[in-house]
Design an enzyme around this catalytic site. Sequence first.
Site, short mmCIF file in Angstrom:
data_model
loop_
_atom_site.label_atom_id
_atom_site.label_comp_id
_atom_site.label_asym_id
_atom_site.label_seq_id
_atom_site.Cartn_x
_atom_site.Cartn_y
_atom_site.Cartn_z
CG HIS A 85 -1.78 -1.16 1.38
ND1 HIS A 85 -2.44 -1.47 2.55
CD2 HIS A 85 -2.13 -2.13 0.49
CE1 HIS A 85 -3.16 -2.56 2.38
NE2 HIS A 85 -2.99 -2.99 1.14
CE1 TYR A 129 0.12 2.32 10.40
CE2 TYR A 129 0.83 0.19 11.26
CZ TYR A 129 -0.15 0.99 10.71
OH TYR A 129 -1.41 0.49 10.46
#
Length: 467
Positions: free
Chosen positions: A72, A135
């Site tokens: 992605h 993240y």
Amino acid sequence: MSVTDFGKALAPVETGIPGLVLWDLPVHGDSRGWFKENWQREKMTAAGLADFGPVQNNISFNDAVGTTRGIHAEPWDKWVSVATGRIFGAWVDLREGPTFGTVFTAELDPSRAIFVPRGVGNSYQTLEPDTAYTYLVNDHWSPEASYSFLNLADETAAIDWPIPLAEVEISAKDLAHPRLSDVVPIPPKKTLVVGANGQLGLALRAAYDGDPSVDFAGRAELDLTGDLSHARRWRDYGTIVNAAAYTAVDAAETDRAGAWAGNVSAVSQLARIATDNGITLAHVSSDYVFDGAADAPYAEDAPVAPLGVYGQTKAAADAIVATVPRHYVVRTSWVIGEGKNFVRTMATLAERGVAPSVVDDQIGRLTFTDEIARGIRHLVETGAPFGTYNLTGAGGPASWAEIAGEVFELTGHDRDRVTGVSTDEYFASATGPVAPRPRWSVLDLAKIEAAGFAPREWRESLRDLLG
């Protein structure tokens, strides 16, 4: 994680994909476990990590070996690190440009992290059970955001997965992602020009003509006095060029509210938007921030001492823009652009046989709007150091009367028809407010020249304008 992973120095490792940087992280551990600073702004930015301004922290937990997430590419930057376990990462550049399709792979454990810039596709395959990676991202998810995807099995990327894809579970959505030849590349961040219908705005329209990454907004499209927070999806923009301003120098003496609203309050809004979203703000300033008492060209760091309300608003705006981490203040003087201006007025008077009286005790250089537009593009596109830059036409300074004489001569008329008068004499019969003018408006151009921009000689630009 093995003991050999302890004690690394914080250090970047280039990957071959611009902006994608692998990082070694110091991890401190003993028989009880380990500790690391997953994100430490001061140390990491000093070591070269982009100060990307994270706003959200996410954690992905995977209980089985071989869990594989699709490739992605998101419209934000990410800082990815491992909390427990180990992952194989694959990154593919899906941005427009010469590195489109470039692949980088690496294993990550708690002693390694990676900075993933906007538009670089990322995918992870777990190599140990109970693996969790975290993240940080610098934008919130939005249904309006544009993504791009690549099939995990793309033959061009040819990623060498440690665990074959046929042996792992992949979501139906990831299986349906396109091959590289069908991927829609992520475009660069956009530029927004505000004040796009003024004389500088028109020059910027011409300078960026045909560039699909540049949006233009006049007053009707973007009201700078309103709340701008949700006026645009601001994270899609990399640069704002502020060509909007209240420029009625004399009227500002009595219309103080209007001048401050247009030149200060509006700029405050843009500065906040730029700061909050990591945008570069390019703002145009004026020689009116100085009192004109100097006898040598003004450098960028000369103390400001505006004489009138207009100059005060421009000086205030400069101070506000200087607080934006990524900013250019472009200070100019005696601007000539589309529409009514001093040069066209003098040319018309010359054709009509008028012998004008023109001020001869204000000294400066003309600056043409196409030069300002060219200079702004140069600073932004070359990544010049942020700060304030003087930008005017080059060449020897002159008074307004001398410039008027040049116009008369270049249009085939007698320059001696122009009579020089003092500023006080010129405005002696004025019936409305008159703003004080700096008598010396010559700006030092050394800094912008050192940044690789060569301002054009104003007399050459004048000759071109007059044909």
